[in-house]
Design a protein around this motif. Structure first.
Motif, PDB file in Angstrom:
ATOM      1  N   LYS A 211       0.918  -1.093  -0.059  1.00 14.69           N
ATOM      2  CA  LYS A 211       0.013  -0.081  -0.064  1.00 14.69           C
ATOM      3  C   LYS A 211       0.711   1.256  -0.059  1.00 14.69           C
ATOM      4  O   LYS A 211       0.151   2.415  -0.098  1.00 14.69           O
ATOM      5  N   LEU A 212       2.114   1.003   0.071  1.00 12.51           N
ATOM      6  CA  LEU A 212       3.107   2.456   0.021  1.00 12.51           C
ATOM      7  C   LEU A 212       3.367   2.870  -1.403  1.00 12.51           C
ATOM      8  O   LEU A 212       3.866   2.076  -2.355  1.00 12.51           O
ATOM      9  N   GLU A 213       2.912   3.821  -1.833  1.00 10.87           N
ATOM     10  CA  GLU A 213       2.982   4.357  -3.179  1.00 10.87           C
ATOM     11  C   GLU A 213       4.109   5.492  -3.001  1.00 10.87           C
ATOM     12  O   GLU A 213       4.143   6.232  -2.230  1.00 10.87           O
ATOM     13  N   LEU A 214       4.921   5.540  -4.299  1.00 12.32           N
ATOM     14  CA  LEU A 214       5.810   6.507  -4.526  1.00 12.32           C
ATOM     15  C   LEU A 214       5.132   7.784  -5.255  1.00 12.32           C
ATOM     16  O   LEU A 214       3.972   7.615  -6.026  1.00 12.32           O
ATOM     17  N   SER A 215       5.528   9.149  -4.828  1.00  6.96           N
ATOM     18  CA  SER A 215       5.112  10.342  -5.484  1.00  6.96           C
ATOM     19  C   SER A 215       6.282  11.028  -6.128  1.00  6.96           C
ATOM     20  O   SER A 215       6.724  12.081  -5.554  1.00  6.96           O
TER      21      SER A 215
END
Length: 679
Positions: A211-215
């Protein structure tokens, strides 16, 4: 499938039993263990005594038939593949038993044919697939329950941490507590350490749940690395270490990456290097890796090299695994959950790279990772020159000035670091996190008759950069002195910034003497301690009580309030300690604050009370914060609602109810001050 298959045969004809048993006994692989019963009652009794892999069920059993037995088996909660055996061929019977839950349907004449064995195998394979699906579903449900538990745990731990850290900050700021400053600092340091462990745990949970997304954003590499150096240099200096950055090949000026997560990896590795190095130096080496067979594009490589105690070779394979620690002298005096390097590995993987380590016990370690820098084909390249600045021989200035300084930087830690340096010279300090906030703060301050005397403006910021902010200020005929802060070192940059209209340029990392020269140039030098005594008291809101050239308060890291009338704030929080702390911190900043401990009380208090802002906890006993927010706005459409939560709120859900601001617990004095500094 198992080598031994346990079969329950429900058959009332003894001849058919012997026929089936004889055929199965002749099979060498797999082998069969057969239990024979003649009716549903005996079958249920057998199921209680033994575990079976498959059931062979005769269609006609005296007064019962296969449908009756299937219903009995189901009613007892017994889950097993059932193959129906019959002496007649009837497609209607076939359909009925399949609808009733049978795995397959066979004629008894086929028992000695290959089809019988295939049917047995297929029934069991389908059963194994179904068992795997059920097990996978259980794991998914367990993971969801774990994620929910960790989110709840994070909220529950952050709330008391708010009180621990907040009240400790208040005690540290009180001059009457000087005799216990050391003890208070220990409490504060350990509270921050506990918070960092909690953040690591929640990060690891998000990573494991995917669930960890990069921006990704455009990142000015020189400015980014200088900020990292500024953040970590103090920790290195505290241990007598030299921290430097060396660039060995030309690198692109701008890369495409998630700056928050890349900074997290670097700070984690540098922090570990500082922790395990007692003497010597820590070096960060940056270069470009050419395209290879594994990676068909150039990669940006970082190396963190220390001269510390190193690690045994047999431990190197374990350190990137979650919850793994090296249980020897390396951990004897250093805490940690064993998650930092595991998080680094996962973040680097998400940036399309790899991380590894080389180490010699007693000689030091080198952590190396590479990331995808994005499309850099059109980017100019240069050698970065970011080594630690040499110490000046100039004696330190004991500067005492009065005036108001606005510090603009998108990194909170760097804002606070620069603010600390400025406040040591007794100037008043306010903060803004981007050019838009800076523009608002400067214009409001001028309208209210308390203009800033100096703005220290970072160049590379989101929303509005420093150059655009300066142009906007000048369009509004604001002549406040603005000094650029930049990490870039390319030829002619200083002059180009001066040509843009900046009054001066400071390089990053900011040298204290250079900063004091700027303060001495643009602020008013006062007479030191004697001037403080003559000038008289300072108002609670941080503004001098007269317009004379008097010094600001000398409290550590003061924050300037640019408003002239107090702000009315409603704190909606069910935790009594956390609510009282936020109320106390805000009252000390000159605001009028009331507390509601549930949604109903908040709705009653909001009517005709003139609140401008509401600090709203998401978890209340009678409302979810996002359900309460629209009802608050019905009563006061102009109310500015700021969410306060123990977990990261969903940005889309906040946007849906028109909320743009949020604070993550534990809420500090600096958080609240920065939130309302420009109101």
């Amino acid at each position: 499938m198992s080598d031994l298959i346990r079969v329950l045969l429900i058959e009332d004809d003894e001849d058919d039993y012997f026929l089936t048993a004889d055929y199965l006994s002749q099979c060498k692989e797999p082998r069969f263990d057969i239990t024979w019963v003649t009716n549903s009652s005996e079958a249920v009794a057998a199921f209680r005594c033994k575990i079976f892999d498959i059931c062979l069920l005769d269609y006609i059993l005296g007064s019962e038939n296969a449908l009756d037995v299937l219903n009995v088996i189901k009613s007892k909660g017994i889950s097993i593949p059932v193959v129906i055996l019959t002496g007649q061929t009837d497609t209607k019977v076939d359909e009925m038993v399949m609808r009733a839950g049978a795995a397959d349907y066979l004629n008894k004449s086929e028992i000695e044919t290959p089809r019988f064995m295939r049917t047995m195998r297929y029934a069991m394979v389908r059963r194994e697939i179904e068992n795997e699906r059920i097990e996978r579903h259980k794991v998914e449900q367990q993971n969801k329950a774990k994620d929910k538990f960790l989110a709840h745990l994070g909220h529950e731990l952050r709330t008391p941490l708010t009180s621990i850290l907040g009240y400790t900050e208040l005690l540290l700021d009180d001059a009457n507590n000087e005799q216990i400053d050391n003890e208070l600092s220990i409490i504060h340091t350990n509270g921050k350490h506990l918070l960092s462990l909690l953040n690591d745990l929640l990060d690891m949970s998000r990573i494991m749940a995917n669930k960890l997304e990069l921006s990704p954003k455009d990142v000015d590499l020189a400015g980014f690395m200088t900020d990292v150096h500024s953040l970590m240099n103090l920790a290195a200096k505290d241990k007598g270490l030299r921290l430097s950055i060396d660039c060995q090949t030309p690198v692109p000026e701008v890369i495409r990456a998630d700056p928050t997560r890349l900074r997290q990896v670097l700070i984690n590795l540098i922090s570990n290097a500082v922790k395990f190095t007692d003497a010597g130096k820590i070096e960060i080496v940056i270069d470009m890796l050419p395209a290879s067979a594994q990676k068909n594009r150039e990669m940006l490589r970082f190396q963190v090299i220390d001269s510390g105690i190193g690690m045994p070779p047999d431990k190197l394979d374990d350190i990137f695994h979650p919850f793994q620690q090296i249980e020897d002298v390396m951990r004897a005096n250093h805490g940690g959950a064993g998650l930092g390097l595991a998080i680094c590995r996962e973040l680097v993987h998400k940036m399309d790279g790899e991380i590894n380590v080389e180490s010699s016990f007693g000689k030091g370690s080198t952590f190396t990772f590479a990331i995808n820098p994005g499309d850099i084909a059109s980017q100019p390249r240069e050698l970065l020159n970011l080594s630690a600045p040499a110490a000046r021989n100039t004696p330190e200035m004991n500067l005492h000035v009065s005036g108001r300084v606005l510090i603009v930087d998108d990194l909170r830690e760097l804002r606070r670091l620069t603010g600390h340096l400025v406040s040591q010279c007794h100037a008043q300090v306010a903060y803004a996190e981007n050019g838009v906030k800076a523009l608002e703060a400067v214009l409001i301050a001028e309208q209210e008759g308390h203009p800033f005397h100096l703005v220290l403006m970072d160049i590379h910021m989101p929303v509005m950069n420093g150059i655009d902010a300066l142009k906007a200020l000048r369009k509004h005929n604001c002549q406040t002195a603005v000094v650029a802060i930049t990490a870039a070192s390319r030829k002619g940059l200083r002059q180009s910034l001066l040509d843009e209209g900046f009054d001066g340029v400071l390089g990053k990392p900011i040298e204290k003497n250079a900063l004091m020269e700027v303060l001495d140039q643009y602020l008013i030098r006062s007479g030191g301690v004697e001037a403080d005594l003559i000038a008289g008291p300072v108002e609670d809101n941080g503004s001098p009580s007269s317009e004379s050239e008097e010094p600001a308060t000398s409290e550590p890291e003061p924050m300037l309030q640019t408003h002239t009338s107090p702000i009315r704030i409603l704190v909606i929080e069910d935790d009594t300690d956390a609510a009282e702390l936020m109320q106390l911190l805000l009252i000390h900043q000159g605001h009028e604050v009331e507390v509601a401990q549930n949604g109903e009380d908040a709705l009653k208090m909001l009517d005709n009370n003139g609140f401008q802002h509401a600090l709203l906890d998401l978890s209340l006993p009678d409302y979810h914060g996002l359900e309460l927010a629209p009802r608050l706005r019905e009563i006061n459409p102009d109310l500015n609602i700021i969410i306060v939560s123990g977990r990261e709120p969903d940005a889309h859900k906040l946007e849906a109810v028109g909320i743009t601001q949020s604070l993550l617990k534990p809420v500090s004095k600096a958080d609240l001050t920065a939130l309302f500094a420009n109101q």
